[in-house]
Design an enzyme around this catalytic site. Sequence first.
Site, PDB file in Angstrom:
ATOM      1  N   HIS A  16       0.835  -1.199   0.000  1.00 39.76           N
ATOM      2  CA  HIS A  16       0.000   0.000   0.000  1.00 39.76           C
ATOM      3  C   HIS A  16       0.872   1.253   0.000  1.00 39.76           C
ATOM      4  O   HIS A  16       0.636   2.197  -0.764  1.00 39.76           O
ATOM      5  CB  HIS A  16      -0.916   0.017   1.224  1.00 39.76           C
ATOM      6  CG  HIS A  16      -2.045  -0.947   1.157  1.00 39.76           C
ATOM      7  ND1 HIS A  16      -1.921  -2.253   1.551  1.00 39.76           N
ATOM      8  CD2 HIS A  16      -3.320  -0.792   0.736  1.00 39.76           C
ATOM      9  CE1 HIS A  16      -3.082  -2.872   1.376  1.00 39.76           C
ATOM     10  NE2 HIS A  16      -3.947  -2.006   0.878  1.00 39.76           N
ATOM     11  N   HIS A  76       1.585  -3.626   9.479  1.00 42.19           N
ATOM     12  CA  HIS A  76       2.998  -3.553   9.110  1.00 42.19           C
ATOM     13  C   HIS A  76       3.797  -2.934  10.246  1.00 42.19           C
ATOM     14  O   HIS A  76       3.266  -2.166  11.055  1.00 42.19           O
ATOM     15  CB  HIS A  76       3.202  -2.694   7.861  1.00 42.19           C
ATOM     16  CG  HIS A  76       2.673  -3.309   6.613  1.00 42.19           C
ATOM     17  ND1 HIS A  76       3.320  -4.312   5.944  1.00 42.19           N
ATOM     18  CD2 HIS A  76       1.557  -3.044   5.904  1.00 42.19           C
ATOM     19  CE1 HIS A  76       2.618  -4.650   4.881  1.00 42.19           C
ATOM     20  NE2 HIS A  76       1.536  -3.902   4.836  1.00 42.19           N
TER      21      HIS A  76
END
Length: 114
Positions: A16, A76
């Site tokens: 992303h 993440h």
Amino acid sequence: MFLSFAVDHWSFPSGHSSTVSFIACYCFFYSNQIREVLLMSPLEIGPASAILEYFVVGVGIWAVITSLSRVLLGRHFVLDVVAGICLGVVEGLIVSRVLNYGNLCSRFRWHCLK
């Protein structure tokens, strides 16, 4: 029940962050070409219009928010996101240098509008 599963739950680097950083860099580096396209459109947009600047700033803010959300949502680690941002910026630089409209016209001797 579905018989599907995720290939991985976490990845390095963040896809992303890489994607939104690439899009933000692309918009930043190609803002002059975007301005030319907008000037040719039927929307009465003048050359001194601030619409494009707001658009580029908005895309940059979107990239920052998306990158921060990956860490805040726990998907993440910070290093994953930083590596994704760096990868997106490098991809943007490569695209702006290699796939530049002027470079393509000179390499392939296309008839280009200028």
